[in-house]
Motif scaffolding. Structure first.
Motif, mmCIF file in Angstrom:
data_model
loop_
_atom_site.group_PDB
_atom_site.id
_atom_site.type_symbol
_atom_site.label_atom_id
_atom_site.label_comp_id
_atom_site.label_asym_id
_atom_site.label_seq_id
_atom_site.Cartn_x
_atom_site.Cartn_y
_atom_site.Cartn_z
ATOM 1 N N PHE A 134 -12.220 1.546 -9.976
ATOM 2 C CA PHE A 134 -12.031 1.266 -8.563
ATOM 3 C C PHE A 134 -10.958 2.221 -8.039
ATOM 4 O O PHE A 134 -10.218 2.823 -8.830
ATOM 5 C CB PHE A 134 -11.572 -0.176 -8.361
ATOM 6 C CG PHE A 134 -12.656 -1.205 -8.540
ATOM 7 C CD1 PHE A 134 -13.228 -1.423 -9.784
ATOM 8 C CD2 PHE A 134 -13.095 -1.961 -7.469
ATOM 9 C CE1 PHE A 134 -14.236 -2.372 -9.957
ATOM 10 C CE2 PHE A 134 -14.094 -2.915 -7.625
ATOM 11 C CZ PHE A 134 -14.660 -3.117 -8.871
ATOM 12 N N ARG A 135 -10.865 2.331 -6.739
ATOM 13 C CA ARG A 135 -9.802 3.153 -6.159
ATOM 14 C C ARG A 135 -9.253 2.467 -4.926
ATOM 15 O O ARG A 135 -9.920 1.666 -4.277
ATOM 16 C CB ARG A 135 -10.318 4.548 -5.811
ATOM 17 C CG ARG A 135 -11.367 4.591 -4.699
ATOM 18 C CD ARG A 135 -11.932 5.982 -4.583
ATOM 19 N NE ARG A 135 -12.953 6.058 -3.525
ATOM 20 C CZ ARG A 135 -13.757 7.102 -3.347
ATOM 21 N NH1 ARG A 135 -13.679 8.165 -4.156
ATOM 22 N NH2 ARG A 135 -14.640 7.083 -2.370
ATOM 23 N N GLN A 136 -8.027 2.833 -4.617
ATOM 24 C CA GLN A 136 -7.370 2.253 -3.452
ATOM 25 C C GLN A 136 -6.603 3.333 -2.716
ATOM 26 O O GLN A 136 -5.685 3.947 -3.280
ATOM 27 C CB GLN A 136 -6.424 1.125 -3.880
ATOM 28 C CG GLN A 136 -5.847 0.338 -2.732
ATOM 29 C CD GLN A 136 -5.207 -0.962 -3.195
ATOM 30 O OE1 GLN A 136 -4.908 -1.143 -4.377
ATOM 31 N NE2 GLN A 136 -4.998 -1.881 -2.261
ATOM 32 N N ALA A 137 -6.997 3.573 -1.479
ATOM 33 C CA ALA A 137 -6.296 4.524 -0.618
ATOM 34 C C ALA A 137 -5.192 3.780 0.129
ATOM 35 O O ALA A 137 -5.265 2.556 0.301
ATOM 36 C CB ALA A 137 -7.279 5.150 0.361
ATOM 37 N N PRO A 138 -4.173 4.495 0.593
ATOM 38 C CA PRO A 138 -3.081 3.842 1.320
ATOM 39 C C PRO A 138 -3.590 3.049 2.515
ATOM 40 O O PRO A 138 -4.379 3.539 3.317
ATOM 41 C CB PRO A 138 -2.222 5.024 1.770
ATOM 42 C CG PRO A 138 -2.496 6.087 0.774
ATOM 43 C CD PRO A 138 -3.934 5.936 0.407
ATOM 44 N N GLY A 139 -3.158 1.798 2.610
ATOM 45 C CA GLY A 139 -3.545 0.958 3.723
ATOM 46 C C GLY A 139 -4.937 0.376 3.647
ATOM 47 O O GLY A 139 -5.383 -0.287 4.588
ATOM 48 N N LYS A 140 -5.620 0.623 2.529
ATOM 49 C CA LYS A 140 -6.987 0.124 2.397
ATOM 50 C C LYS A 140 -7.097 -0.784 1.185
ATOM 51 O O LYS A 140 -6.248 -0.780 0.301
ATOM 52 C CB LYS A 140 -7.972 1.291 2.275
ATOM 53 C CG LYS A 140 -8.062 2.161 3.527
ATOM 54 C CD LYS A 140 -9.167 3.182 3.403
ATOM 55 C CE LYS A 140 -9.306 3.996 4.682
ATOM 56 N NZ LYS A 140 -10.418 4.986 4.580
ATOM 57 N N GLU A 141 -8.176 -1.549 1.158
ATOM 58 C CA GLU A 141 -8.417 -2.419 0.027
ATOM 59 C C GLU A 141 -8.976 -1.624 -1.156
ATOM 60 O O GLU A 141 -9.541 -0.540 -0.984
ATOM 61 C CB GLU A 141 -9.408 -3.524 0.419
ATOM 62 C CG GLU A 141 -8.872 -4.490 1.458
ATOM 63 C CD GLU A 141 -9.830 -5.630 1.737
ATOM 64 O OE1 GLU A 141 -9.437 -6.578 2.436
ATOM 65 O OE2 GLU A 141 -10.976 -5.573 1.244
ATOM 66 N N ARG A 142 -8.805 -2.198 -2.321
ATOM 67 C CA ARG A 142 -9.366 -1.580 -3.520
ATOM 68 C C ARG A 142 -10.887 -1.619 -3.423
ATOM 69 O O ARG A 142 -11.474 -2.648 -3.100
ATOM 70 C CB ARG A 142 -8.901 -2.342 -4.766
ATOM 71 C CG ARG A 142 -9.153 -1.632 -6.057
ATOM 72 C CD ARG A 142 -8.477 -2.340 -7.229
ATOM 73 N NE ARG A 142 -7.030 -2.354 -7.080
ATOM 74 C CZ ARG A 142 -6.196 -2.745 -8.057
ATOM 75 N NH1 ARG A 142 -6.683 -3.158 -9.221
ATOM 76 N NH2 ARG A 142 -4.901 -2.757 -7.845
ATOM 77 N N GLU A 143 -11.535 -0.484 -3.699
ATOM 78 C CA GLU A 143 -12.982 -0.399 -3.570
ATOM 79 C C GLU A 143 -13.630 0.070 -4.863
ATOM 80 O O GLU A 143 -13.055 0.829 -5.643
ATOM 81 C CB GLU A 143 -13.372 0.552 -2.430
ATOM 82 C CG GLU A 143 -12.992 1.999 -2.651
ATOM 83 C CD GLU A 143 -13.551 2.922 -1.560
ATOM 84 O OE1 GLU A 143 -14.160 2.423 -0.591
ATOM 85 O OE2 GLU A 143 -13.374 4.146 -1.702
ATOM 86 N N PHE A 144 -14.850 -0.379 -5.019
ATOM 87 C CA PHE A 144 -15.636 -0.040 -6.201
ATOM 88 C C PHE A 144 -16.004 1.435 -6.204
ATOM 89 O O PHE A 144 -16.375 2.000 -5.171
ATOM 90 C CB PHE A 144 -16.906 -0.889 -6.225
ATOM 91 C CG PHE A 144 -17.911 -0.481 -7.255
ATOM 92 C CD1 PHE A 144 -19.098 0.142 -6.869
ATOM 93 C CD2 PHE A 144 -17.672 -0.694 -8.593
ATOM 94 C CE1 PHE A 144 -20.029 0.528 -7.807
ATOM 95 C CE2 PHE A 144 -18.607 -0.308 -9.545
ATOM 96 C CZ PHE A 144 -19.784 0.297 -9.146
#
Length: 124
Positions: free
Chosen positions: A36-46
């Motif tokens: 998964f990845r998480q960008a600043p200010g965003k939710e963790r995404e598949f």
């Protein structure tokens, strides 16, 4: 149960990176593994997932054709080969392990264990 992600870095658009996730032996016996990845200010995404047998792989639409997930059960390792990287791929990448049979591979709550994350930054 421990997961250790590595391989992140600062690259330019179009470059490649390979992320690695080292799992303890007990973790590697789980049902499946995912990134998964998480960008600043965003939710963790598949991003991608692989089943125990490694024959079943799943990808987010945004990375299909560019990223490849694989696992080496003998080494308790999971990899994410990332090609043609773009700035929108920037984020902290986490590897996760699923234990529950039948759990959906693409949602955060399905994963029981997480690594600490590795930063990927893609400049334009």
């Amino acid at each position: 149960v421990q997961l250790q992600a590595s391989g992140g870095g600062l690259v330019q658009a179009g470059d490649s990176l390979r992320l690695s996730c080292t799992a303890s032996k007990r973790t590697s016996s789980n049902n499946g593994m995912g990134w998964f990845r998480q960008a600043p200010g965003k939710e963790r995404e598949f991003v991608a997932a692989v089943g125990w047998s490694a024959s079943r792989t799943y990808y987010a639409d945004s990375v299909k054709g560019r990223f490849t997930i694989s696992r080496d059960n003998a080494k308790n390792m999971v990899y994410l080969q990332m090609n043609s990287l773009a700035p929108e791929d920037t984020g902290v990448y986490y590897c996760g392990a699923r234990q529950r049979s039948g759990s959906y591979y693409a949602t955060v709550p399905s994963y029981d264990y997480w690594g600490q994350g590795t930063q990927v930054t893609v400049s334009s």
